[in-house]
Design a protein around this motif. Structure first.
Motif, PDB file in Angstrom:
ATOM      1  N   GLY A   1       0.801  -1.210   0.000  1.00 12.59           N
ATOM      2  CA  GLY A   1       0.000   0.000   0.000  1.00 12.59           C
ATOM      3  C   GLY A   1       0.828   1.251   0.000  1.00 12.59           C
ATOM      4  N   PRO A   2       0.192   2.430   0.064  1.00  8.05           N
ATOM      5  CA  PRO A   2      -1.249   2.638   0.122  1.00  8.05           C
ATOM      6  C   PRO A   2      -1.854   2.671  -1.279  1.00  8.05           C
ATOM      7  CG  PRO A   2      -0.122   4.731   0.218  1.00  8.05           C
ATOM      8  CD  PRO A   2       0.944   3.681   0.114  1.00  8.05           C
TER       9      PRO A   2
ATOM     10  N   TYR B   1       4.266   4.230   7.171  1.00 11.58           N
ATOM     11  CA  TYR B   1       5.304   5.072   6.567  1.00 11.58           C
ATOM     12  C   TYR B   1       5.934   5.991   7.626  1.00 11.58           C
ATOM     13  CZ  TYR B   1       7.217   8.918   3.776  1.00 11.58           C
ATOM     14  OH  TYR B   1       8.022   9.883   3.253  1.00 11.58           O
TER      15      TYR B   1
ATOM     16  N   LEU C   1       9.983  -0.977   2.959  1.00 11.59           N
ATOM     17  CA  LEU C   1       8.870  -0.841   2.023  1.00 11.59           C
ATOM     18  C   LEU C   1       9.313  -0.997   0.573  1.00 11.59           C
ATOM     19  CD1 LEU C   1       6.892   2.065   3.685  1.00 11.59           C
ATOM     20  CD2 LEU C   1       6.603  -0.392   3.967  1.00 11.59           C
TER      21      LEU C   1
ATOM     22  N   GLU D   1       5.779  10.202  -1.160  1.00  8.01           N
ATOM     23  CA  GLU D   1       6.972   9.365  -1.355  1.00  8.01           C
ATOM     24  C   GLU D   1       6.586   7.896  -1.581  1.00  8.01           C
ATOM     25  OE1 GLU D   1       9.831   9.906   1.784  1.00  8.01           O
ATOM     26  OE2 GLU D   1      11.118   8.329   0.970  1.00  8.01           O
ATOM     27  N   LEU D   2       5.547   7.463  -0.874  1.00  8.05           N
ATOM     28  CA  LEU D   2       5.099   6.076  -1.033  1.00  8.05           C
ATOM     29  C   LEU D   2       4.401   5.868  -2.368  1.00  8.05           C
ATOM     30  CD1 LEU D   2       3.614   4.399   2.164  1.00  8.05           C
ATOM     31  CD2 LEU D   2       5.700   3.908   0.921  1.00  8.05           C
ATOM     32  N   GLN D   3       3.739   6.914  -2.871  1.00 10.15           N
ATOM     33  CA  GLN D   3       3.095   6.798  -4.179  1.00 10.15           C
ATOM     34  C   GLN D   3       4.150   6.600  -5.273  1.00 10.15           C
ATOM     35  OE1 GLN D   3      -0.067   6.352  -4.650  1.00 10.15           O
ATOM     36  NE2 GLN D   3      -0.795   6.848  -2.608  1.00 10.15           N
TER      37      GLN D   3
ATOM     38  N   LEU E   1       7.107   5.273  -4.724  1.00 10.12           N
ATOM     39  CA  LEU E   1       7.655   3.936  -4.489  1.00 10.12           C
ATOM     40  C   LEU E   1       6.735   2.873  -5.071  1.00 10.12           C
ATOM     41  CD1 LEU E   1       9.954   2.439  -2.964  1.00 10.12           C
ATOM     42  CD2 LEU E   1       8.399   2.267  -1.042  1.00 10.12           C
TER      43      LEU E   1
END
Lengths: 237, 293
Positions: free
Chosen positions: A160-161, A193, A205, B167-169, B171
């Motif tokens: 995710g997310p 996160y 991650l 940042e996670l998007q 990744l």
């Protein structure tokens, strides 16, 4: 703990229609902490049912927990005469508790549950419970900063997310259903996160979490420990 | 064979549009929309019960497009099917000559018209892409069993530059490309600055990027989208512009055209994906207005 909510009194009365002699079972474990099957709730239920012309021939309160069948077996052996007179045993413990009773004597007496079992959760304080575990059988908390995406991400995503996370909140926060409940839902991956960032472990991650193996989550499960087998073998020799 | 892939690989600027299938067992609206859009687009996506609202399945919609002469992109969510059902639909797509697939996580059932449904999410979008690539390139299913004839699909994914944490998007997009995504259709672009930043940040990825456009019908619609549609972030000044406009629909179309013109100037943008949600008739006007083709 296993978080429960008591069924409405109307629903309980409806299921008991036509039955007079009842045994009420309360639980000193999770149901006490959830205020659904504690001593006070059992006492209160007894009074309410008596006002409806029901006969409570016995109340049983298991101080430990109803889900440990050894306790309910002991009660049954000691109070057999009450059990023989009862039409229904109404259990105020989670679905596990109710079935522990049912597994023991369900073929002789009707065993009903007075609660709805909601989830495995934590209790922040009396009256405030959060779902925390889906019992998926493959724990990854060590990789996700102690925050479980399987149970806390609305979609249970492992990589995710999703694209619906906005300002740290899950997209279901904006559904009319969650809105009507009056709380926000945090995006689990946002929390993960932030946590991993704090500990300098964002690299966790980067790896692709593979598709989950649900083999060990196929119902109904059971576990037989080696130590039990060894014990039985040692005692049979 | 995907002509969308061929055009993108040749460096052509492409236009795709979204077609929402009807809540109906009669196919006429899809065929009608296909006729309307045919000359203006390179391919059309058929959504998969978008927002969790029950509609005709994407597989059938794509099949109808093939027969109407429009190249389909089959959208598939992870919400309603486990890995067995997804693979089965993919084999079906192959058999029906559907050349492109777009994998999305899928809006949560609580936002749709069946909030009482059980959601599935056996796989997430990344794992699903991984599975499709395995089927196509290795000729085996996800459990390793041989497929007699593997499907040949051009694999797409989505990206949302406006979701958090940013940042996670990035990744996630990196992971999607790593497991096999060949093209991206982005979430609706409104804030161009953030989109450009996003393009810069993903420059190193070997993937074609189609920028998403969702034209706005009115200020009320924009506010509704901001509140209820996952992943949408419409800046206040755009909403104000609609509030002031006399003909709000025309203003919305104009704004979409302006955004398209800006997007086409960006080097890293390989095409535009227009999601005119149940307003598909305006797609030709946008394509022509922004001189996209």
């Amino acid at each position: 703990m296993i978080v429960t909510e008591q069924k409405s009194f109307e629903e309980i009365l409806e299921m008991l229609e036509g039955y007079k002699n009842l045994i009420l079972v309360g639980c000193g474990g999770c149901a006490t902490k959830c205020l659904t099957g504690g001593k006070e709730q059992i006492q209160e239920m007894k009074q309410k049912l008596e006002l409806q012309d029901k006969k409570i021939i016995k109340t049983i309160f298991i101080d430990d927990a109803v889900c440990d069948q050894r306790f309910i077996r002991l009660e049954y052996l000691e109070n057999r005469e009450f059990f023989e007179k009862a039409d229904v045993i109404q259990v105020f413990a989670c679905g596990v508790g109710a079935q522990t009773v049912s597994d023991l004597i369900g073929d002789q007496i009707l065993v009903y549950s007075g609660v709805n079992t909601r989830f495995s959760g934590s209790m922040e304080r009396m009256g405030l419970y959060f779902e925390r575990c889906s019992a998926c059988g493959e724990c990854i908390l060590h990789l996700t900063g102690g925050i479980c995406p399987v149970s806390r991400c609305a979609k249970g995503l492992l990589n995710g997310p999703c694209g619906g996370s906005k300002d740290g909140k899950c997209e279901i926060t904006n559904s009319k259903i969650i809105e009507s409940k009056g709380y926000d839902v945090d995006c689990a991956w946002y929390l993960i996160y932030e946590r991993l960032k704090k500990f300098g472990k964002l690299d966790n991650l980067k790896k692709i979490f593979p598709a989950k193996d649900w083999t060990d989550d196929q119902k109904p499960q059971q576990i037989v420990r080696d130590l039990l087998i060894e014990f039985i073998e040692a005692n049979s020799e | 064979m995907s002509s969308l892939q061929k055009k993108l690989d040749e460096g052509k600027f492409v236009v795709t549009a979204e077609i929402g299938p009807p809540k109906s067992a009669v196919e006429d609206s899809i065929i009608e929309k296909a006729k309307m859009l045919k000359e203006h687009i390179d391919a059309a996506n058929v959504t998969d019960n978008q927002r969790g609202v029950v509609r005709m399945c994407s597989l059938a919609g794509c099949h109808l497009l093939v027969h109407s002469g429009v190249e389909p992109v089959m959208q598939m969510t992870c919400r309603d099917r486990n890995r067995i059902a997804i693979q089965s639909d993919i084999l079906g797509a192959g058999a029906l000559d559907i050349p492109n697939i777009l994998i999305v996580t899928g809006d949560h059932v609580l936002l749709g018209d069946h909030p009482m449904a059980k959601s599935v999410y056996d796989l997430d979008s990344i794992q699903t892409i991984q599975m499709i690539k395995l089927m196509r390139d290795e000729g085996v299913d996800f459990a390793g069993n041989e497929l007699k004839s593997p499907p040949n699909l051009y694999i797409g994914a989505t990206a949302n530059p406006y979701a958090d944490p940013y940042e996670l998007q990035i990744l996630r997009l990196e992971k999607k490309v790593e497991v096999g995504a060949q093209f991206i259709q982005s979430q609706a672009v409104y804030d161009l600055e953030r989109f450009e930043q996003f393009l810069d940040d993903v420059q190193y990825l070997d993937v074609k990027i189609l920028a998403g456009i969702v034209p706005l019908k009115s200020d009320g619609y924009a506010r509704f989208m901001n509140k209820r549609i996952p992943g949408i972030r419409i800046p206040q000044d755009m909403i104000d512009r609609l509030t002031k406009a006399k003909d709000k629909e025309q203003e919305g179309i104009q704004m979409a055209i302006e955004t398209c013109i800006e997007l086409k100037k960006m080097k890293r943008v390989d095409g535009i994906h227009i999601m005119a949600i149940f307003w598909e008739e305006i797609v030709p006007e946008i394509v022509q207005g922004a001189k996209l083709r």
